[in-house]
Design a protein around this motif. Sequence first.
Motif, mmCIF file in Angstrom:
data_model
loop_
_atom_site.group_PDB
_atom_site.id
_atom_site.type_symbol
_atom_site.label_atom_id
_atom_site.label_comp_id
_atom_site.label_asym_id
_atom_site.label_seq_id
_atom_site.Cartn_x
_atom_site.Cartn_y
_atom_site.Cartn_z
ATOM 1 N N VAL B 64 1.417 1.524 3.653
ATOM 2 C CA VAL B 64 1.127 1.458 2.224
ATOM 3 C C VAL B 64 -0.230 2.128 1.977
ATOM 4 O O VAL B 64 -1.200 1.901 2.698
ATOM 5 N N ILE B 65 -0.262 3.007 0.968
ATOM 6 C CA ILE B 65 -1.497 3.710 0.619
ATOM 7 C C ILE B 65 -1.860 3.366 -0.819
ATOM 8 O O ILE B 65 -1.001 3.363 -1.707
ATOM 9 N N SER B 66 -3.123 3.091 -1.023
ATOM 10 C CA SER B 66 -3.575 2.871 -2.389
ATOM 11 C C SER B 66 -4.850 3.658 -2.621
ATOM 12 O O SER B 66 -5.705 3.747 -1.735
ATOM 13 N N LEU B 67 -4.956 4.248 -3.792
ATOM 14 C CA LEU B 67 -6.201 4.897 -4.157
ATOM 15 C C LEU B 67 -6.884 3.985 -5.160
ATOM 16 O O LEU B 67 -6.315 3.648 -6.195
ATOM 17 N N GLY B 68 -8.074 3.534 -4.796
ATOM 18 C CA GLY B 68 -8.745 2.615 -5.705
ATOM 19 C C GLY B 68 -10.019 2.094 -5.108
ATOM 20 O O GLY B 68 -10.488 2.579 -4.079
ATOM 21 N N LYS B 69 -10.566 1.081 -5.794
ATOM 22 C CA LYS B 69 -11.803 0.492 -5.319
ATOM 23 C C LYS B 69 -11.506 -0.513 -4.210
ATOM 24 O O LYS B 69 -10.351 -0.790 -3.899
ATOM 25 N N GLU B 70 -12.581 -1.107 -3.699
ATOM 26 C CA GLU B 70 -12.452 -2.081 -2.621
ATOM 27 C C GLU B 70 -11.474 -3.198 -3.009
ATOM 28 O O GLU B 70 -10.725 -3.710 -2.170
ATOM 29 N N SER B 71 -11.464 -3.565 -4.309
ATOM 30 C CA SER B 71 -10.594 -4.677 -4.749
ATOM 31 C C SER B 71 -9.117 -4.370 -4.507
ATOM 32 O O SER B 71 -8.295 -5.276 -4.428
ATOM 33 N N ALA B 72 -8.776 -3.077 -4.398
ATOM 34 C CA ALA B 72 -7.376 -2.702 -4.196
ATOM 35 C C ALA B 72 -6.851 -3.162 -2.834
ATOM 36 O O ALA B 72 -5.648 -3.108 -2.567
ATOM 37 N N GLN B 73 -7.756 -3.605 -1.968
ATOM 38 C CA GLN B 73 -7.348 -4.231 -0.695
ATOM 39 C C GLN B 73 -6.305 -5.318 -0.953
ATOM 40 O O GLN B 73 -5.364 -5.481 -0.192
ATOM 41 N N ALA B 74 -6.528 -6.060 -2.051
ATOM 42 C CA ALA B 74 -5.625 -7.177 -2.363
ATOM 43 C C ALA B 74 -4.204 -6.677 -2.587
ATOM 44 O O ALA B 74 -3.235 -7.294 -2.136
ATOM 45 N N ALA B 75 -4.081 -5.537 -3.298
ATOM 46 C CA ALA B 75 -2.755 -4.975 -3.547
ATOM 47 C C ALA B 75 -2.121 -4.524 -2.237
ATOM 48 O O ALA B 75 -0.924 -4.730 -1.993
ATOM 49 N N ILE B 76 -2.948 -3.925 -1.362
ATOM 50 C CA ILE B 76 -2.432 -3.473 -0.067
ATOM 51 C C ILE B 76 -1.972 -4.671 0.762
ATOM 52 O O ILE B 76 -0.889 -4.668 1.349
ATOM 53 N N LYS B 77 -2.799 -5.725 0.770
ATOM 54 C CA LYS B 77 -2.448 -6.929 1.541
ATOM 55 C C LYS B 77 -1.136 -7.537 1.045
ATOM 56 O O LYS B 77 -0.354 -8.075 1.812
ATOM 57 N N GLN B 78 -0.946 -7.439 -0.268
ATOM 58 C CA GLN B 78 0.281 -8.004 -0.822
ATOM 59 C C GLN B 78 1.508 -7.282 -0.274
ATOM 60 O O GLN B 78 2.501 -7.905 0.083
ATOM 61 N N VAL B 79 1.409 -5.942 -0.193
ATOM 62 C CA VAL B 79 2.534 -5.177 0.350
ATOM 63 C C VAL B 79 2.656 -5.425 1.864
ATOM 64 O O VAL B 79 3.757 -5.513 2.403
ATOM 65 N N LEU B 80 1.536 -5.579 2.544
ATOM 66 C CA LEU B 80 1.578 -5.909 3.976
ATOM 67 C C LEU B 80 2.270 -7.253 4.181
ATOM 68 O O LEU B 80 3.071 -7.426 5.094
ATOM 69 N N ALA B 81 1.974 -8.227 3.301
ATOM 70 C CA ALA B 81 2.594 -9.544 3.416
ATOM 71 C C ALA B 81 4.094 -9.461 3.186
ATOM 72 O O ALA B 81 4.874 -10.186 3.802
ATOM 73 N N MET B 82 4.509 -8.539 2.330
ATOM 74 C CA MET B 82 5.943 -8.376 2.097
ATOM 75 C C MET B 82 6.626 -7.840 3.345
ATOM 76 O O MET B 82 7.837 -8.008 3.515
ATOM 77 N N GLY B 83 5.865 -7.180 4.205
ATOM 78 C CA GLY B 83 6.468 -6.700 5.452
ATOM 79 C C GLY B 83 6.061 -5.292 5.869
ATOM 80 O O GLY B 83 6.560 -4.774 6.867
ATOM 81 N N ALA B 84 5.155 -4.645 5.121
ATOM 82 C CA ALA B 84 4.700 -3.309 5.526
ATOM 83 C C ALA B 84 3.840 -3.419 6.790
ATOM 84 O O ALA B 84 3.278 -4.485 7.070
ATOM 85 N N ASP B 85 3.774 -2.338 7.544
ATOM 86 C CA ASP B 85 3.120 -2.406 8.850
ATOM 87 C C ASP B 85 1.638 -2.058 8.789
ATOM 88 O O ASP B 85 0.822 -2.682 9.435
ATOM 89 N N GLU B 86 1.311 -0.997 8.042
ATOM 90 C CA GLU B 86 -0.080 -0.570 8.013
ATOM 91 C C GLU B 86 -0.530 -0.303 6.592
ATOM 92 O O GLU B 86 0.286 -0.029 5.714
ATOM 93 N N GLY B 87 -1.836 -0.366 6.392
ATOM 94 C CA GLY B 87 -2.366 -0.116 5.062
ATOM 95 C C GLY B 87 -3.523 0.869 5.103
ATOM 96 O O GLY B 87 -4.325 0.862 6.036
ATOM 97 N N VAL B 88 -3.567 1.746 4.096
ATOM 98 C CA VAL B 88 -4.661 2.717 3.994
ATOM 99 C C VAL B 88 -5.219 2.659 2.578
ATOM 100 O O VAL B 88 -4.458 2.692 1.602
ATOM 101 N N LEU B 89 -6.535 2.535 2.486
ATOM 102 C CA LEU B 89 -7.171 2.554 1.174
ATOM 103 C C LEU B 89 -7.964 3.844 1.027
ATOM 104 O O LEU B 89 -8.770 4.195 1.888
ATOM 105 N N LEU B 90 -7.692 4.591 -0.040
ATOM 106 C CA LEU B 90 -8.472 5.794 -0.317
ATOM 107 C C LEU B 90 -9.582 5.385 -1.281
ATOM 108 O O LEU B 90 -9.332 5.133 -2.460
ATOM 109 N N ASN B 91 -10.754 5.219 -0.730
ATOM 110 C CA ASN B 91 -11.858 4.673 -1.530
ATOM 111 C C ASN B 91 -13.080 5.581 -1.406
ATOM 112 O O ASN B 91 -13.611 5.802 -0.313
ATOM 113 N N ASP B 92 -13.447 6.140 -2.525
ATOM 114 C CA ASP B 92 -14.585 7.054 -2.534
ATOM 115 C C ASP B 92 -15.056 7.164 -3.979
ATOM 116 O O ASP B 92 -14.218 7.230 -4.887
ATOM 117 N N ASP B 93 -16.328 7.141 -4.194
ATOM 118 C CA ASP B 93 -16.824 7.297 -5.564
ATOM 119 C C ASP B 93 -16.309 8.576 -6.188
ATOM 120 O O ASP B 93 -16.117 8.665 -7.408
#
Lengths: 734, 267
Positions: B64-93
């Motif tokens: 699961v990939i999300s582009l967003g701020k640090e808070s978007a970790q929560a969205a990634i974790k939610q998809v990981l909890a559903m059963g996704a294997d890995e998560g990537v956050l694209l976070n940059d000012d």
Amino acid sequence: MLTARGSDQRSDIRPVQSRARLLGAWWGPALGLSALGLITSVEAERTATREIFFNVAQPWAVYVFTASLVGLLIYGFGRHATLWAIGQPTPNLRDEVSQRLRNAVRLGLAQEKIGRDRYAAVMHWCIFSSIVVLTFVTAQVAIDDDFSLHFLRGPYYLFFSFYGDLFGLVGLVGVGMALYRRYIDNLHRIHWDERLEDHLIIWGLGLILLTGFAVESLRITVDELVQHPDWARWSFVSFGVAHFLALFEFEEPQLLSAHVWMWWGHLVLAMGWLGLIVFTKLDHMFFAPINAFLLRTDSPGRLTKIENIEEREVFGVGQIQDFTWKQLFELDACVSCGRCTAVCPANIAGQPLSPMHLIQDLKLHLADVGPAIQHAGHEGHDVRAVSPLAMVGEVIKDETLWACRTCGACVQECPVLIEHVPTIVDMRRYLVMDEARVPATAQAALENLEQRGHPWRGATLTRTSWMEGLGEVPIFDGSQEYLYWVGCAGSLVERNLPVTQSVFRLLREAGASFGVLGQEETCSGDPARRLGNEYLYQILAGQLVETFKAKNVQRVITNCPHCFNTFKNEYPQFGGRFEVLHHTEFLAKSLQQGDLKPQYPIAEQVTYHDSCYLGRMNGVYEAPRQIIEFLPGAKVTEMQRSMSRGLCCGAGGGNMWLEEVGARRVNHVRAEEAMQTGAQSVISNCPFCIQMFEDGIPAVQPQEEGRMRVFDVAELLDRAVFGTDGAGRGSQSS
Amino acid sequence: MHLVVCAKQIPDPETPPSAFKIDTVANAVVPVPGISPVLSPFDAQAAEAALRIKEKVGESKVTVISLGKESAQAAIKQVLAMGADEGVLLNDDAFEGGDSYTTAHALAAAIKKLGDVDAVICGRQAADWDMGQVGLGIAEELGWPGAIVAKDVQAADGALLVQRVLLDGFETVRMPLPAVITVSNELGDPRYPKLQQIMQAAKKTVTTWTAADLGLDAASVGKAGSRLRLERLAQPEAGGAVQIIEGDTPEAQAQALAQALRDARII
């Protein structure tokens, strides 16, 4: 539709001292009669006695039978015990031992709960006391003979003859009542799980008593009637029968031969019947008092906390061995009397839940897979691989578990003290946390709790919407005495806003020192816990306990009985100990103290609906009724099911967020019951009940004209204090 | 099969209308205190579609990939909890203030960096701005075929069978891999995670990539690379009026109601 019997509404809320009266009513007459017999017998012949084993050639057979019976009982209960042992440890058993002993005596031996059905109470007392006394009678005969004590002589023998006959007769009355109920009156609930044993037990007992009298009568005809008619008179039943037999002028050998046959028949029947204890529901004579001892000593409104939840592998109860051994034990105590099912709101509405069948299905499943699980555990194999059936899903269907309102009516009625609700919620926990098998609407509510801290999907109001037009609303800062807890329903569901506003105005008028949390309120977690998501509940409750502590909350007034219950009974599990009042408790007190003065008439015919979590779970029956008494002009008619027998509105146990499956909706049933009182308004104390009635009433009263309305107690009190036009209730800050 | 789910964290679409505020000077939505951002509901359905494929096809991985701020970790974790294997956050000012184009550009770069991706599944649109551009934007960037608004996605011998929702029914298209799919709510409810999975997800670490990690020029992403210019942000004024339908009989009332609805072009 199944409807409950026995509508003696308030009989079950007895003050403490009347327990003694209850016991007195049972044993008083019998003891009185016995005492009378004792006094008069002292005056009688001092040599009176009889020959033990009169006319019987092989008395030793009795001991063979007794030995086999004892062996059978030990073996049978031993087998039961190995099955209970596959369960998990039962917490807190060593706490409150004196309370537990009191329960064993009051609920087990004195059988207080049976009294909720008075016919059954008389019937059961007759049978119970007769078995106890006659066993005692028989034991005395054995002791008298075995130890050559020969105390069965003189006045005591006569007294002994008297009470033996008396309780034989009492037993026959009981059996007669049971036969009437089963075969003539045809009481529905006892046929719902009828088996061969039900017939065997009652006919068997009747025959034992009859043959007992026959043996005694024949002996008296041959012996005492001729030699000591003044002794024989004490065995008053057999004395009469003997007189009758004497009319036929049988030859003595005929009588003696009949006596021998009857004696053996009586012995075989009695021993056989006692043997049934191992195989049938008769085992309740031991299990019920023990289960009364094992009964929780805390509030029925409290569900067990899963300790160290993050370290567990299985969170709920998915297999039979996941239950505690107490939960397994109580399966065996069930006698299939059907009282639980008769009062279950889901069952009354034709929905797929019968608490009795649920317990019986689990019991059967335990007998099915228990031995193999026990064996696998012993051999070190994987116990979770043993059962070919999924207990949750196949033995007990998902829809059955979801149909439960956790209203506690079944627990309240159960004469053998089974606690159905925690058992059901334990299985829900498995469904939600282990299997994630949740109906869509409940899932939406749970996700909403996770993401938004309230269960109301699509709520358009905010937690401060209700404050509009009320003037200054004090925010709780630790300086006020009370925190007024509005709750999610009280702030986010439109129908409940007027209730919140009424309570607020009344608190202000009564001069209470209070504040609210406003935007900072979050869900108490109750819906999550009832729906089986214990993990989410622990997070929400844990956070709120911290918030309360940080804000120095000492006393809380809640709108909602569900918040009330969880704050009061469950938050102590998380270190949160606060004084918690439901608004009706506070308002009733304010009225009594004269802080509130109802002056505008509420000239209405009303009826009052007890919410389960205020009433049955927490025993607050009187405060709301006291408020209604203060309403000028209001006339109350109670519904047939009220107070501890009150029927759930249908929303409890998370059913506010579940689709109902079945013939009818519970709220339609309850709305109909309210309607039958002829009331213009039905009054409740719970935001869920109010919503359920709002939906249910139009369904059973399609005509809009003259339709019954539903109010919270506070709304009517608000009207009585401030008037309908709202005079004086505006935005002044008192 | 390696599936990538693109997930966006958005302001809660269930924010009560009365609490929803716009800063007209800054042309931005004012975050409502006490209301946490959530995973865009369509993206939860994208995750569900990917997980259904994973269950059917063995040896699959969902990132699961999300582009967003640090808070978007929560969205990634939610998809990981559903059963996704890995998560990537694209976070940059540098990613701040971008539009659909720059988002697609960054996501496509991340997918390229992952390498062995067979399919990308996105929600049909993010439920905040409702643009519905990013999915096809990624397809364009990667030069892969794209199919939008799917109600069902099935793996079939090295391809994906996609049922697309049309106005008057649906069509099934066969997508050669690699491909990009966007899914719609017709797919069905996303799964409720098991507690065991939630706890496992909580322990997983989410990889964070910056623009530099992706080899992207800061001028090509975020506000700098944005081709969309926001002129004005306004809040629609909600209002209501009541019209009482008159009529002597229920039939007449019904007729008048039907006429009123027709006049209003509702029916």
